[in-house]
Write a protein that holds these residues in place. Sequence first.
Motif, PDB file in Angstrom:
ATOM      1  N   UNK A 180      -5.066  -4.369   2.751  1.00 29.47           N
ATOM      2  CA  UNK A 180      -3.940  -4.921   3.510  1.00 29.47           C
ATOM      3  C   UNK A 180      -3.991  -4.453   4.966  1.00 29.47           C
ATOM      4  N   UNK A 181      -4.315  -3.170   5.165  1.00 26.36           N
ATOM      5  CA  UNK A 181      -4.423  -2.648   6.520  1.00 26.36           C
ATOM      6  C   UNK A 181      -5.568  -3.319   7.279  1.00 26.36           C
ATOM      7  N   UNK A 182      -6.698  -3.476   6.604  1.00 24.01           N
ATOM      8  CA  UNK A 182      -7.866  -4.080   7.237  1.00 24.01           C
ATOM      9  C   UNK A 182      -7.547  -5.506   7.674  1.00 24.01           C
ATOM     10  N   UNK A 183      -6.899  -6.259   6.798  1.00 21.89           N
ATOM     11  CA  UNK A 183      -6.555  -7.642   7.128  1.00 21.89           C
ATOM     12  C   UNK A 183      -5.546  -7.701   8.276  1.00 21.89           C
ATOM     13  N   UNK A 184      -4.540  -6.837   8.238  1.00 20.64           N
ATOM     14  CA  UNK A 184      -3.509  -6.836   9.273  1.00 20.64           C
ATOM     15  C   UNK A 184      -4.064  -6.385  10.613  1.00 20.64           C
TER      16      UNK A 184
ATOM     17  N   UNK B 116       4.989  -1.321   8.634  1.00 20.15           N
ATOM     18  CA  UNK B 116       5.118  -2.780   8.577  1.00 20.15           C
ATOM     19  C   UNK B 116       4.231  -3.369   7.490  1.00 20.15           C
ATOM     20  N   UNK B 117       2.994  -2.895   7.429  1.00 23.31           N
ATOM     21  CA  UNK B 117       2.065  -3.428   6.432  1.00 23.31           C
ATOM     22  C   UNK B 117       2.527  -3.078   5.014  1.00 23.31           C
ATOM     23  N   UNK B 118       2.916  -1.838   4.806  1.00 18.97           N
ATOM     24  CA  UNK B 118       3.348  -1.422   3.467  1.00 18.97           C
ATOM     25  C   UNK B 118       4.625  -2.134   3.039  1.00 18.97           C
ATOM     26  N   UNK B 119       5.546  -2.341   3.975  1.00 18.25           N
ATOM     27  CA  UNK B 119       6.766  -3.082   3.640  1.00 18.25           C
ATOM     28  C   UNK B 119       6.424  -4.511   3.239  1.00 18.25           C
ATOM     29  N   UNK B 120       5.479  -5.114   3.963  1.00 11.51           N
ATOM     30  CA  UNK B 120       5.063  -6.465   3.630  1.00 11.51           C
ATOM     31  C   UNK B 120       4.395  -6.571   2.276  1.00 11.51           C
TER      32      UNK B 120
ATOM     33  N   UNK C 178       5.282  -4.699  -0.231  1.00 12.05           N
ATOM     34  CA  UNK C 178       6.245  -4.270  -1.246  1.00 12.05           C
ATOM     35  C   UNK C 178       5.940  -2.905  -1.828  1.00 12.05           C
ATOM     36  N   UNK C 179       5.274  -2.041  -1.066  1.00  9.70           N
ATOM     37  CA  UNK C 179       4.891  -0.721  -1.567  1.00  9.70           C
ATOM     38  C   UNK C 179       6.106   0.196  -1.660  1.00  9.70           C
ATOM     39  N   UNK C 180       6.130   1.020  -2.701  1.00 12.49           N
ATOM     40  CA  UNK C 180       7.191   2.002  -2.903  1.00 12.49           C
ATOM     41  C   UNK C 180       6.558   3.374  -3.089  1.00 12.49           C
ATOM     42  N   UNK C 181       7.004   4.386  -2.329  1.00 12.64           N
ATOM     43  CA  UNK C 181       6.416   5.726  -2.487  1.00 12.64           C
ATOM     44  C   UNK C 181       6.734   6.327  -3.840  1.00 12.64           C
ATOM     45  N   UNK C 182       5.826   7.191  -4.307  1.00  8.71           N
ATOM     46  CA  UNK C 182       5.983   7.846  -5.604  1.00  8.71           C
ATOM     47  C   UNK C 182       6.467   9.287  -5.452  1.00  8.71           C
ATOM     48  N   UNK C 183       6.885   9.634  -4.256  1.00 12.67           N
ATOM     49  CA  UNK C 183       7.496  10.927  -3.979  1.00 12.67           C
ATOM     50  C   UNK C 183       8.424  10.717  -2.780  1.00 12.67           C
ATOM     51  N   UNK C 184       9.166  11.757  -2.413  1.00 19.04           N
ATOM     52  CA  UNK C 184       9.974  11.660  -1.198  1.00 19.04           C
ATOM     53  C   UNK C 184       9.039  11.692   0.009  1.00 19.04           C
ATOM     54  N   UNK C 185       9.068  10.644   0.820  1.00 16.52           N
ATOM     55  CA  UNK C 185       8.165  10.528   1.965  1.00 16.52           C
ATOM     56  C   UNK C 185       8.964  10.508   3.257  1.00 16.52           C
ATOM     57  N   UNK C 186       8.535  11.338   4.216  1.00 12.72           N
ATOM     58  CA  UNK C 186       9.174  11.376   5.526  1.00 12.72           C
ATOM     59  C   UNK C 186       8.104  11.196   6.592  1.00 12.72           C
TER      60      UNK C 186
END
Length: 265
Positions: free
Chosen positions: A38-42, A120-124, A126-134
Motif C-alpha cells: 500500500x505504501x509503495x503504491x501510494x 493516511x495510507x493506513x487509514x485508507x 482500514x488498518x487497526x493497531x494491535x497495541x496502544x500506538x502513539x
Amino acid sequence: MDASPLNGVGGTSLGVARARAWESRRPDRLFDDPYAAEFVAAGGSGGRAPLSPARARLAFHVIIRTRFYDDFLLAACDSGCRQVVLLAAGLDTRAYRLPWPPAVTLYELDLPEVLAFKDRVLAGAGAEPRCARTAVPVDLREDWPRRLTDAGFGASAPTAWLVEGLLVYLSPEDADRVLSRVGALSAPGSRISLERNNAASVIAEEDRGGIEEYAELWQGGVGDTAGRLAGDGWQTEVHELADVAASYGRPAPSSSLSGFLTATR
C-alpha cells in the motif's frame, strides 16, 4: 490517493517498504506485512524492476533485519518491557502486524511528513493497531525526549528501543547525541537493538551503483556502535547478519554484510 511522495531521508522509507512488500509475496516469507505494498503504491513506486547488486544486498539486509527486530521486540516484551520506542519509525507497521502482549504502548518517532503520509495510507487501508500506538512527529536532531515524555512515555519503566536504519543518516555528533538521550531515558531492564555497522562501511563506494539516492544521504553515524553503548552501561551482544540469516534458512550472499546489536541495561 493524493498523498505526496516522500523525499530525502523520508523517501528512503519507501525503499524499505518495497523490500518488505517483496518478501511478503514469497511463499516462504519471513514475515507478512500486508501494508507494505500500500505504501509503495501510494508513493508512486512500482517495485518490480531488476535490482542492481548493491540494491539487492540492501534489500536482503532490510528483510533479515525486519524479522530480527520483530523477534527482538517481542522477546523484550516477554522480558517485561511494556514501552516500545521506534526511533525513525518510517513506514514501519509493527504496531499493526505483530502479536503484542497486553498493555504494550508503542511510540513511533519520525518526521511529521513521514508520519502523516503513513497515517493516511493506513487509514485508507482500514488498518487497526494491535497495541496502544502513539505517533510523535519530531526531528530526531532536535529535543525529541521532551516530545516523547509529553506524549506519555515514562523514563522510570523498562523500555524496548529500536534504532532501525537511522544512525548512518546522522552526523557523528547527532548520532552520538541520540544514543546519549536513549541512555538517559532507559531504566534498568531496558533493551535496545540497532545495526552493528553502518551501510556506508558495508558497501564500498565503488560498489554503490543503483543505490546512489541512499548513499548521497549517508553522513557517517557512529563508528564503534558496540563500544559506544558499552560506554553508557549497556551489556551488548553482536549478531552477525550471515548467522542470523542462516538461522532463518536464508544463506547470506556475503559474509561481510554487517549485523546487529542487542543490549540490555
